[in-house]
Design a protein around this motif. Sequence first.
Motif, PDB file in Angstrom:
ATOM      1  N   VAL A 155      49.937  25.402  49.991  1.00  0.00           N
ATOM      2  CA  VAL A 155      49.609  26.303  48.894  1.00  0.00           C
ATOM      3  C   VAL A 155      50.207  27.665  49.216  1.00  0.00           C
ATOM      4  N   THR A 156      50.844  28.259  48.245  1.00  0.00           N
ATOM      5  CA  THR A 156      51.352  29.616  48.380  1.00  0.00           C
ATOM      6  C   THR A 156      50.621  30.477  47.371  1.00  0.00           C
ATOM      7  N   SER A 157      50.156  31.617  47.822  1.00  0.00           N
ATOM      8  CA  SER A 157      49.395  32.500  46.944  1.00  0.00           C
ATOM      9  C   SER A 157      49.954  33.908  47.059  1.00  0.00           C
ATOM     10  N   THR A 158      50.004  34.595  45.946  1.00  0.00           N
ATOM     11  CA  THR A 158      50.421  35.991  45.930  1.00  0.00           C
ATOM     12  C   THR A 158      49.316  36.805  45.281  1.00  0.00           C
ATOM     13  N   THR A 159      48.921  37.876  45.936  1.00  0.00           N
ATOM     14  CA  THR A 159      47.898  38.764  45.398  1.00  0.00           C
ATOM     15  C   THR A 159      48.538  40.117  45.142  1.00  0.00           C
ATOM     16  N   THR A 160      48.327  40.644  43.969  1.00  0.00           N
ATOM     17  CA  THR A 160      48.851  41.956  43.618  1.00  0.00           C
ATOM     18  C   THR A 160      47.684  42.899  43.361  1.00  0.00           C
ATOM     19  N   LEU A 165      38.161  32.689  48.042  1.00  0.00           N
ATOM     20  CA  LEU A 165      39.144  31.803  47.440  1.00  0.00           C
ATOM     21  C   LEU A 165      38.879  30.396  47.933  1.00  0.00           C
ATOM     22  N   THR A 166      38.660  29.485  47.011  1.00  0.00           N
ATOM     23  CA  THR A 166      38.440  28.087  47.376  1.00  0.00           C
ATOM     24  C   THR A 166      39.581  27.262  46.820  1.00  0.00           C
ATOM     25  N   LEU A 167      40.234  26.506  47.677  1.00  0.00           N
ATOM     26  CA  LEU A 167      41.338  25.650  47.268  1.00  0.00           C
ATOM     27  C   LEU A 167      40.896  24.208  47.396  1.00  0.00           C
ATOM     28  N   ARG A 168      41.170  23.432  46.385  1.00  0.00           N
ATOM     29  CA  ARG A 168      40.817  22.023  46.401  1.00  0.00           C
ATOM     30  C   ARG A 168      42.069  21.203  46.106  1.00  0.00           C
ATOM     31  N   PRO A 169      42.135  19.975  46.639  1.00  0.00           N
ATOM     32  CA  PRO A 169      43.293  19.120  46.345  1.00  0.00           C
ATOM     33  C   PRO A 169      43.390  18.826  44.848  1.00  0.00           C
ATOM     34  N   LEU A 170      44.594  18.563  44.385  1.00  0.00           N
ATOM     35  CA  LEU A 170      44.791  18.186  42.998  1.00  0.00           C
ATOM     36  C   LEU A 170      44.053  16.895  42.702  1.00  0.00           C
ATOM     37  N   LYS A 171      43.547  16.751  41.488  1.00  0.00           N
ATOM     38  CA  LYS A 171      42.802  15.554  41.116  1.00  0.00           C
ATOM     39  C   LYS A 171      43.638  14.290  41.263  1.00  0.00           C
TER      40      LYS A 171
END
Length: 63
Positions: free
Chosen positions: A21-26, A3-9
Amino acid sequence: MRLTLRPLKDSTPTDRKDTRVTSTTTLRFDDFGTEVDVQPPPAGQTADVARRLADATKSPQAG
Protein backbone atom coordinates in the motif's frame (compact mmCIF):
# COMPACT_ATOMS: atom_id res chain seq x y z
CA MET A 1 -5.02 10.09 13.21
CA ARG A 2 -5.70 6.39 12.89
CA LEU A 3 -5.39 4.55 9.60
CA THR A 4 -6.68 1.02 9.20
CA LEU A 5 -5.82 -0.92 6.06
CA ARG A 6 -7.66 -4.08 5.15
CA PRO A 7 -7.09 -6.53 2.28
CA LEU A 8 -9.26 -6.12 -0.80
CA LYS A 9 -12.46 -8.16 -0.68
CA ASP A 10 -11.46 -10.01 -3.86
CA SER A 11 -8.04 -11.05 -2.57
CA THR A 12 -7.30 -14.52 -1.32
CA PRO A 13 -5.31 -15.26 1.84
CA THR A 14 -2.24 -16.12 -0.27
CA ASP A 15 -2.13 -12.74 -2.08
CA ARG A 16 -2.73 -10.73 1.10
CA LYS A 17 0.76 -11.25 2.51
CA ASP A 18 2.35 -9.61 -0.55
CA THR A 19 -0.05 -6.68 -0.81
CA ARG A 20 1.66 -3.29 -0.75
CA VAL A 21 0.00 0.00 0.00
CA THR A 22 1.27 3.46 -0.85
CA SER A 23 -0.25 6.44 0.89
CA THR A 24 0.28 10.15 0.45
CA THR A 25 -0.83 12.66 3.06
CA THR A 26 -1.04 16.35 2.26
CA LEU A 27 -1.30 18.92 5.03
CA ARG A 28 -2.56 22.37 4.15
CA PHE A 29 -1.67 25.24 6.44
CA ASP A 30 -3.38 28.61 6.11
CA ASP A 31 -4.69 31.53 8.17
CA PHE A 32 -1.18 32.46 9.28
CA GLY A 33 -1.18 35.27 11.81
CA THR A 34 -4.59 34.33 13.28
CA GLU A 35 -4.55 34.59 17.08
CA VAL A 36 -5.29 31.35 18.90
CA ASP A 37 -5.54 30.22 22.51
CA VAL A 38 -4.44 26.59 22.70
CA GLN A 39 -2.75 24.31 25.21
CA PRO A 40 -0.74 21.20 24.39
CA PRO A 41 -2.52 17.95 25.25
CA PRO A 42 -1.32 15.87 28.21
CA ALA A 43 1.49 13.46 27.33
CA GLY A 44 -0.89 10.53 27.83
CA GLN A 45 -2.99 11.78 24.92
CA THR A 46 -0.09 11.98 22.47
CA ALA A 47 2.01 9.46 20.57
CA ASP A 48 5.37 9.64 18.84
CA VAL A 49 4.88 7.54 15.72
CA ALA A 50 8.37 8.14 14.31
CA ARG A 51 9.69 4.90 15.85
CA ARG A 52 6.65 2.95 14.68
CA LEU A 53 7.08 4.20 11.13
CA ALA A 54 10.81 3.45 11.16
CA ASP A 55 10.16 -0.07 12.46
CA ALA A 56 7.41 -0.64 9.89
CA THR A 57 9.76 0.16 7.02
CA LYS A 58 12.21 -2.45 8.32
CA SER A 59 9.64 -5.25 8.49
CA PRO A 60 9.81 -8.03 5.87
CA GLN A 61 6.30 -7.08 4.73
CA ALA A 62 7.38 -3.54 3.90
CA GLY A 63 9.52 -4.83 1.03
